[in-house]
Design a protein around this motif. Sequence first.
Motif, PDB file in Angstrom:
ATOM      1  N   SER A 195       0.935  -1.252  -0.034  1.00  0.00           N
ATOM      2  CA  SER A 195       0.090  -0.210  -0.084  1.00  0.00           C
ATOM      3  C   SER A 195       0.862   1.208  -0.188  1.00  0.00           C
ATOM      4  O   SER A 195       0.559   2.087  -0.594  1.00  0.00           O
ATOM      5  CB  SER A 195      -0.944  -0.100   1.219  1.00  0.00           C
ATOM      6  N   LEU A 196       2.197   1.182   0.539  1.00  0.00           N
ATOM      7  CA  LEU A 196       2.813   2.426   0.738  1.00  0.00           C
ATOM      8  C   LEU A 196       3.309   2.648  -0.688  1.00  0.00           C
ATOM      9  O   LEU A 196       3.462   3.810  -1.015  1.00  0.00           O
ATOM     10  CB  LEU A 196       4.083   2.044   1.567  1.00  0.00           C
ATOM     11  N   VAL A 197       3.646   1.518  -1.516  1.00  0.00           N
ATOM     12  CA  VAL A 197       3.866   1.863  -3.123  1.00  0.00           C
ATOM     13  C   VAL A 197       2.837   2.359  -3.830  1.00  0.00           C
ATOM     14  O   VAL A 197       2.912   3.337  -4.555  1.00  0.00           O
ATOM     15  CB  VAL A 197       4.519   0.469  -3.538  1.00  0.00           C
ATOM     16  N   ARG A 198       1.518   1.870  -3.530  1.00  0.00           N
ATOM     17  CA  ARG A 198       0.350   2.173  -4.198  1.00  0.00           C
ATOM     18  C   ARG A 198       0.000   3.554  -4.132  1.00  0.00           C
ATOM     19  O   ARG A 198      -0.234   4.131  -5.095  1.00  0.00           O
ATOM     20  CB  ARG A 198      -0.840   1.169  -3.598  1.00  0.00           C
ATOM     21  N   PHE A 199       0.093   4.015  -2.786  1.00  0.00           N
ATOM     22  CA  PHE A 199      -0.076   5.328  -2.384  1.00  0.00           C
ATOM     23  C   PHE A 199       0.942   6.381  -2.422  1.00  0.00           C
ATOM     24  O   PHE A 199       1.236   7.633  -1.749  1.00  0.00           O
ATOM     25  CB  PHE A 199      -0.905   5.435  -1.352  1.00  0.00           C
ATOM     26  N   LYS A 200       2.174   5.719  -3.153  1.00  0.00           N
ATOM     27  CA  LYS A 200       3.316   6.722  -3.387  1.00  0.00           C
ATOM     28  C   LYS A 200       3.947   7.419  -2.172  1.00  0.00           C
ATOM     29  O   LYS A 200       4.251   8.476  -2.045  1.00  0.00           O
ATOM     30  CB  LYS A 200       2.925   7.793  -4.491  1.00  0.00           C
ATOM     31  N   GLY A 201       3.857   6.646  -1.199  1.00  0.00           N
ATOM     32  CA  GLY A 201       4.675   6.909  -0.064  1.00  0.00           C
ATOM     33  C   GLY A 201       3.673   7.547   1.100  1.00  0.00           C
ATOM     34  O   GLY A 201       4.243   8.135   2.228  1.00  0.00           O
ATOM     35  N   ASP A 202       2.467   7.812   0.968  1.00  0.00           N
ATOM     36  CA  ASP A 202       1.589   8.433   1.695  1.00  0.00           C
ATOM     37  C   ASP A 202       1.252   7.459   2.969  1.00  0.00           C
ATOM     38  O   ASP A 202       0.489   6.577   2.619  1.00  0.00           O
ATOM     39  CB  ASP A 202       0.278   8.994   1.053  1.00  0.00           C
TER      40      ASP A 202
END
Length: 258
Positions: A195-202
């Motif tokens: 999920s960290l990758v999916r949301f680009k670090g958010d």
Amino acid sequence: MYPLLDPSRFTVFITGATSGFGEAAARRYVAAGGKVIATGRREDRLEALRDELGAEHCHIIALDVRDRAAMEAAIAAIPAPFDQINVVLANAGLALGLQPAAETDLNDWETMIDTNIKGLVYTVRLLLPGLIARGGGHVVTLGSVAGEYAYPGGSVYGATKAFVKQFALNLRSDLQGKKVRVTNIEPGLTETEFSLVRFKGDEGKASAPYARTEAMNAEDIAESIFWATSLPAHVNINKIEMMATTQAIGPFDIYREG
């Protein structure tokens, strides 16, 4: 005791070994006495993994599965004894964004297609001849429940994982009589860097899917991969679809006007 295969004889090529399922699988196979070729884009993480597992058990290659020429060169240059690969774990993949299809970034779609589909087929195609020549082996692909069930914002990610599912089934047909097994692993809710990758670090958005629930972890998936490859050579697990106990299939979405 059920006659499992001897894992100390496994030499496992793993893509996406710098985190999540791939990293956990590398640890699991080495703990059982096997050898791994750990690949990924983040060389510092690969070096840390090699230092942890030992250079005699873990050979590392920094590469991007989207780069076909780099993949060809890297596979051709694998030194002995790591070149005796008999398990291929085509794990590298990612999701980017969760916007509706009409609003998504086309670059994100292209990255998912290039990684989840093209990177997968490069990996499998380049390593299959060696498995066959050495008398057999096992190809494990990483799909997802998203390749089975639709959800809003999952259009291209889910489509890439549906490709993985069908590709694995077709491989089974092509490899009939070659003593090469194929298993597609389809995880559901699993707490990794996904999920960290999916949301680009958010980090806020990335943590939301796991809030107030108990998700699976990378070790759960690695254990399933290990189990499938450890079964006797005459047994092929076509797919493993797995979810956290706290996750289930949702109801049909019905739009109502007014």
